[in-house]
Design a protein around this motif. Structure first.
Motif, PDB file in Angstrom:
ATOM      1  N   THR C  51       0.834  -1.201   0.000  1.00  0.00           N
ATOM      2  CA  THR C  51       0.000   0.000   0.000  1.00  0.00           C
ATOM      3  C   THR C  51       0.871   1.255   0.000  1.00  0.00           C
ATOM      4  O   THR C  51       0.637   2.194  -0.774  1.00  0.00           O
ATOM      5  CB  THR C  51      -0.924   0.015   1.223  1.00  0.00           C
ATOM      6  N   LEU C  61      -5.563   6.119  -2.633  1.00  0.00           N
ATOM      7  CA  LEU C  61      -5.462   5.189  -1.509  1.00  0.00           C
ATOM      8  C   LEU C  61      -6.375   3.967  -1.631  1.00  0.00           C
ATOM      9  O   LEU C  61      -5.919   2.839  -1.453  1.00  0.00           O
ATOM     10  CB  LEU C  61      -5.731   5.934  -0.183  1.00  0.00           C
ATOM     11  N   PRO C  62      -7.652   4.129  -1.921  1.00  0.00           N
ATOM     12  CA  PRO C  62      -8.515   2.939  -2.015  1.00  0.00           C
ATOM     13  C   PRO C  62      -8.002   1.920  -3.025  1.00  0.00           C
ATOM     14  O   PRO C  62      -8.034   0.726  -2.786  1.00  0.00           O
ATOM     15  CB  PRO C  62      -9.871   3.514  -2.441  1.00  0.00           C
ATOM     16  N   ILE C  65      -4.977   0.164  -1.628  1.00  0.00           N
ATOM     17  CA  ILE C  65      -5.369  -0.817  -0.619  1.00  0.00           C
ATOM     18  C   ILE C  65      -5.900  -2.083  -1.289  1.00  0.00           C
ATOM     19  O   ILE C  65      -5.507  -3.206  -0.950  1.00  0.00           O
ATOM     20  CB  ILE C  65      -6.429  -0.232   0.329  1.00  0.00           C
ATOM     21  N   LYS C 122      -0.083   7.460   5.316  1.00  0.00           N
ATOM     22  CA  LYS C 122      -0.894   8.546   5.852  1.00  0.00           C
ATOM     23  C   LYS C 122      -2.169   7.991   6.459  1.00  0.00           C
ATOM     24  O   LYS C 122      -2.770   7.098   5.882  1.00  0.00           O
ATOM     25  CB  LYS C 122      -1.252   9.509   4.708  1.00  0.00           C
ATOM     26  N   PRO C 123      -2.559   8.543   7.622  1.00  0.00           N
ATOM     27  CA  PRO C 123      -3.809   8.079   8.229  1.00  0.00           C
ATOM     28  C   PRO C 123      -4.975   8.309   7.266  1.00  0.00           C
ATOM     29  O   PRO C 123      -4.954   9.267   6.500  1.00  0.00           O
ATOM     30  CB  PRO C 123      -3.962   8.983   9.469  1.00  0.00           C
ATOM     31  N   PHE C 124      -5.967   7.432   7.315  1.00  0.00           N
ATOM     32  CA  PHE C 124      -7.037   7.474   6.334  1.00  0.00           C
ATOM     33  C   PHE C 124      -7.833   8.777   6.385  1.00  0.00           C
ATOM     34  O   PHE C 124      -8.260   9.277   5.360  1.00  0.00           O
ATOM     35  CB  PHE C 124      -7.996   6.287   6.541  1.00  0.00           C
ATOM     36  N   SER C 125      -8.054   9.251   7.592  1.00  0.00           N
ATOM     37  CA  SER C 125      -8.862  10.464   7.655  1.00  0.00           C
ATOM     38  C   SER C 125      -8.214  11.482   8.573  1.00  0.00           C
ATOM     39  O   SER C 125      -8.832  12.006   9.486  1.00  0.00           O
ATOM     40  CB  SER C 125     -10.276  10.120   8.126  1.00  0.00           C
ATOM     41  N   GLN C 140      -7.389   7.097  13.246  1.00  0.00           N
ATOM     42  CA  GLN C 140      -7.030   5.823  12.642  1.00  0.00           C
ATOM     43  C   GLN C 140      -7.494   4.655  13.513  1.00  0.00           C
ATOM     44  O   GLN C 140      -7.867   3.597  12.987  1.00  0.00           O
ATOM     45  CB  GLN C 140      -5.511   5.750  12.435  1.00  0.00           C
ATOM     46  N   TRP C 143     -10.824   3.719  12.588  1.00  0.00           N
ATOM     47  CA  TRP C 143     -10.805   2.915  11.383  1.00  0.00           C
ATOM     48  C   TRP C 143     -10.498   1.461  11.712  1.00  0.00           C
ATOM     49  O   TRP C 143     -11.133   0.538  11.200  1.00  0.00           O
ATOM     50  CB  TRP C 143      -9.760   3.451  10.405  1.00  0.00           C
ATOM     51  N   LEU C 206      -4.302  -1.341   7.976  1.00  0.00           N
ATOM     52  CA  LEU C 206      -4.973  -0.547   9.012  1.00  0.00           C
ATOM     53  C   LEU C 206      -3.984   0.016  10.017  1.00  0.00           C
ATOM     54  O   LEU C 206      -4.130   1.141  10.495  1.00  0.00           O
ATOM     55  CB  LEU C 206      -5.996  -1.413   9.752  1.00  0.00           C
TER      56      LEU C 206
END
Lengths: 304, 258, 291
Positions: C51, C61-62, C65, C122-125, C140, C143, C206
């Motif tokens: 990733t 990112l999606p 992943i 990078k953290p997802f949000s 995170q 998540w 994750l």
């Protein structure tokens, strides 16, 4: 056995520099550990994925007692060996009640805990960077130099093999092998399974511990990696690769897999890949191990 | 004093009552057979009598000593030896070594002595080998003295287990279906062997389905059904017992007649 | 509840969720093949590292992943095909060495494909910490917990409601019987490995923003995930989850209140304790040996 002694005596004539001696000594110390481990895995049919822990205990025991407390090395060796035997005894009793995967995992856990302790107790052990070890000296006479150490290690190996061979062909040895062959049948024949397994576990720990102490004094230095998971796996792989239930197989396996990384440095960054591939390949295609497979091939149905 | 006494022995596995309230005694020098339909609990009973299983209730006495709940090697030390229906042969050793293991309770167990191999031990080893070879000849395995255990055919392996059991110089020998899987010739050999053992004064407790063998060698017969003792007595007595005939022998007799 | 305690609890749950996913992977493979897959941790590593490199190469990112999970699944299938299948029926020690060899091989490949450095994702949000009752929680972590929950529910649906899932369960209970009713056991094995690899990869992805990722991140995670599986009961799916969460919490509490230097050792002490006193684990079954 005579052949082994001959090989060991003759080999140095082929050595052209100190590096060869170093490798040979490394091989022999691994071989001593493996002969002991083979008694446990190959003959008694148990598993240990944490034996490097005992190697480390012996090494650090000698190191700490001589370096930090000024003990004479021989006394330190005796104490370290006794201490490791005690640890093996205490830990072995509950662990050896387990079988198969559970036994493997318990020994794994034990080995890792030992190595973590060695890394963490920095005050005594010098932490992850290790500590230096004074040379081995008896009555003021220091053991130094490759040739001297070679002779000592060769003697150790010959002694280890002799003891192991005697044990295998004895009532106690047959009891162990019987446990491996059919545990219930052995118990009904009078073998105290728990006691026998514990005895061979402690014995193999002692072999590892003595080798560890020797390694520490020889190198003049010891790091916690020597007690770590990878060294444990290396040892098991050496035993299985050489051929379980074969003392000479254990020696051959130790030789092969100690030399292999040296050869593999040629591959530089491919070393890990090659190592993994070799481990997988030999287990898939030669599950009985090198020596028994070769013996069967050349003898057309060799002895077990 | 009876050599082996079972008092109210019971063994339950969860809800399954494999053995329930079984009591009997074996006199020294006797040959006692345990018979019954499959699933009657015969092998479980043998397992209890040599310590492999711990009884849920009841007692086991060997020569008057209470060995209830002790591990198998203590039963062996008390003189109980056993062979197995499904074989517990040490295939990783030679046939001779298998028999030598049987001697274990008489041998020196110390690892240290074993590793150092003092001359006394070497002499004992030679004697042990000779004795094991003698036992192999006694059970008719003279041809297999040098062989690895996995080279022996099934019938020979069953006799190997008997030799191993005899190496212990047992006081009582538990034989678990020694004739199972054997052809008529081999079965005759087992029959003769048990008779020879009885003649030597060895006490034998025998679990068997082969009625001819049972009737031939037994002094007494114990019949089990659904884990309980159904009947006990001499061969003629048991053979005529209507309960036994109904539960077990009926079909057997027809087969014999046919 | 003190803020400190809450902090440790949340940290423990987050780590525990990761351990639970890894433990589930172990359990699925063990159930299908009775093999302890020592290379399980490497799937975690592959997930995270793939990733990171795909995202760095510009993939959204999606997509990165998804690709990483598929890559890990492919590696899982390869592992089954080339390492486990040829060694059918080998002894416990042999199989252990094979999977350990595989893990070394995979780590070696990782150093070649990538490098030996530590990488961050990078953290997802974002990373604005959330405050809960005096403790802080990284987004995170939510998540991690959320995705893990979703996965657990999906797996429950898969195993209980789909034919393939039931086939996996059947094979784990009795291989021969499963074959006799027409289940393609070979396919079940492949699916098990692929699924486990995917689970491992998701765990790695994750956790990468929190704990970072590198070529050797799989070793400890694999071993701890294994300890979690044993804690919960080897072979039990719910056990893996319970074991994972429990281990995470015990570890966090131990590190926080007793000794942070020995944090890594805690999982192994738990492992030994379970094996000595309750080998069946919290939710596992006990067996008896038939003679």
């Amino acid at each position: 056995m005579g052949a082994l002694a001959l090989v060991l005596a003759a080999a140095p004539f082929a050595f052209t520099n100190n590096y060869h001696y170093e490798i040979a000594i490394l091989v022999m110390l691994n071989a001593v550990t493996c002969v002991g481990l083979n008694l446990l895995i190959g003959y008694a049919g148990q598993i240990s994925l944490g034996h490097a822990g005992f190697f480390g205990l012996g090494a650090y025991g000698s190191a700490i007692l001589t370096a930090r407390y000024g003990w004479p090395p021989l006394a330190a060796l005796a104490a370290a060996t006794a201490g490791t035997a005690l640890v093996a005894y205490v830990v072995g009793r509950p662990i050896l009640r387990l079988k198969g995967h559970y036994l493997a995992m318990a020994t794994l856990g034990m080995g890792i805990i030992i190595s973590i302790i060695l890394v963490t107790e920095e005050r005594f052990t010098g932490g992850p960077d290790g500590m230096s070890v004074p040379p081995f000296a008896v009555a003021g006479f220091a053991l130094a130099g490759e040739r001297a150490w070679y002779a000592v290690c060769a003697a150790m190996l010959v002694a280890a093999v002799w003891l192991a061979l005697n044990l295998i062909d004895s009532p106690a040895g047959r009891a162990l092998r019987a446990l491996h062959g059919a545990e219930i049948g052995a118990q009904v024949s009078g073998v105290d399974a728990a006691r026998a397994k514990l005895a061979v576990f402690v014995l193999s720990a002692v072999f590892a511990s003595v080798a560890g102490s020797a390694a520490a004094h020889y190198a003049g230095f010891i790091t916690p990696a020597k007690a770590g998971f990878f060294h444990s796996i290396e040892l098991v792989t050496m035993v299985v690769f050489g051929g379980m239930a074969s003392t000479f197989g254990a020696v051959a396996g130790a030789a092969a897999l100690t030399l292999l990384p040296q050869l593999l440095t040629v591959f530089k960054e491919y070393e890990m890949v090659m190592m993994g591939a070799v481990m997988m390949g030999t287990m898939i295609f030669m599950p009985k191990g090198l020596v028994p497979t070769l013996a069967a091939r050349f003898a057309g149905g060799g002895r077990r | 004093m009876s050599l082996l006494v079972a008092e109210g022995l019971s063994k339950a596995f969860g809800g399954v009552h494999a053995v329930e309230e079984v009591s009997f005694a074996v006199e020294p020098g006797a040959v006692v057979s345990i018979i019954g339909p499959n699933g009657a609990g015969k092998t479980t009973l043998l397992n209890l009598l040599c310590g492999i299983y711990r009884p849920s209730a009841g007692r086991i006495l060997v020569e008057g000593r209470d060995l209830t709940g002790r591990p198998p090697h203590e039963f062996a030390a008390a003189g109980v030896a056993r062979t197995f229906q499904n074989l517990q042969v040490f295939f990783n050793m030679t046939a001779l070594e298998n028999v030598m293991v049987g001697r274990h309770r008489h041998e020196r167990r110390s690892l240290a002595a074993a590793m150092l191999r003092p001359p006394a031990l070497a002499r004992e080893e030679r004697a042990a080998r000779a004795e094991a070879a003698e036992l192999m000849r006694f059970v008719g395995l003279a041809d297999w003295l040098e062989a690895p255990a996995d080279a022996l055919p099934y019938g020979a392996l069953k006799r190997l287990e008997i030799a191993r059991a005899l190496a212990a110089r047992p006081k009582v020998l538990l034989l678990d279906e020694p004739a199972a899987g054997l052809n008529p010739v081999e079965t005759q050999e087992v029959n003769a062997l048990i008779t020879r053992l009885a003649a030597r004064g060895i006490t034998v407790l025998l679990v068997e389905h082969n009625m001819r063998l049972v009737m031939d060698v037994s002094d007494r017969i114990v019949v089990l059904d659904y884990g309980r003792k159904l009947a006990e007595g001499g061969a003629a007595e048991v053979r005529a017992d209507p309960r036994v005939i109904e539960a077990y022998l009926g079909a057997e007799e027809e087969a014999d007649a046919a | 509840m003190s803020a400190e305690f809450l902090q440790f609890l949340l940290a423990g749950l987050t780590a525990g969720a990761i351990y639970a996913l890894v433990a589930l992977g172990f359990t699925i493979i063990y159930n299908a093949s009775h093999v302890i897959n020592f290379a399980q941790g490497e799937f975690v590593m592959i997930g995270g590292m793939t990733t990171v490199s795909l995202a760095a190469a510009g993939l959204p990112l999606p997509a990165a992943i998804a690709a990483a999970v598929l890559a890990a699944a492919a590696v899982g299938l390869a592992l089954e095909k080339f390492a486990v299948e040829p060694a059918r029926g080998a002894s416990v020690v042999t199989l252990i060495i094979i999977t350990i060899g595989a893990s070394i091989l995979l780590r070696g490949l990782a150093t070649l494909v990538w490098d030996k450095k530590i990488h961050a994702l990078k953290p997802f949000s974002g990373d604005a910490p959330i405050r809960i009752g005096g403790a802080t929680l990284a987004p995170q972590s939510l998540w991690v917990l959320g995705v893990t929950l979703v996965i657990v529910l999906l797996l429950a649906w898969f195993f209980n409601r789909t034919l393939l899932g039931k086939a996996l369960l059947a094979t784990s209970h009795n291989r021969l019987a499963a074959q006799l009713v027409g289940i393609n056991v070979r396919r079940v094995l492949l699916v098990s490995f692929g699924l486990s690899a995917a689970l491992g990869a998701i765990a790695g992805i994750l956790t990468a923003p929190i704990t970072f990722t590198s070529w050797d991140v799989g070793i400890m995670l694999g071993l701890k995930g294994f300890a979690a599986a044993i804690l919960g009961g080897l072979g039990s799916g719910p056990g893996a989850i319970v074991g994972g969460l429990a281990l995470g919490i015990v570890e966090a509490m131990g590190a926080g209140y007793v000794s942070s230097a020995y944090k890594d050792a805690i999982a192994f002490v738990v492992l030994l304790a379970v094996l000595f006193f309750l080998p069946g684990g919290l939710l596992g079954r006990r067996g008896a040996e038939r003679v």
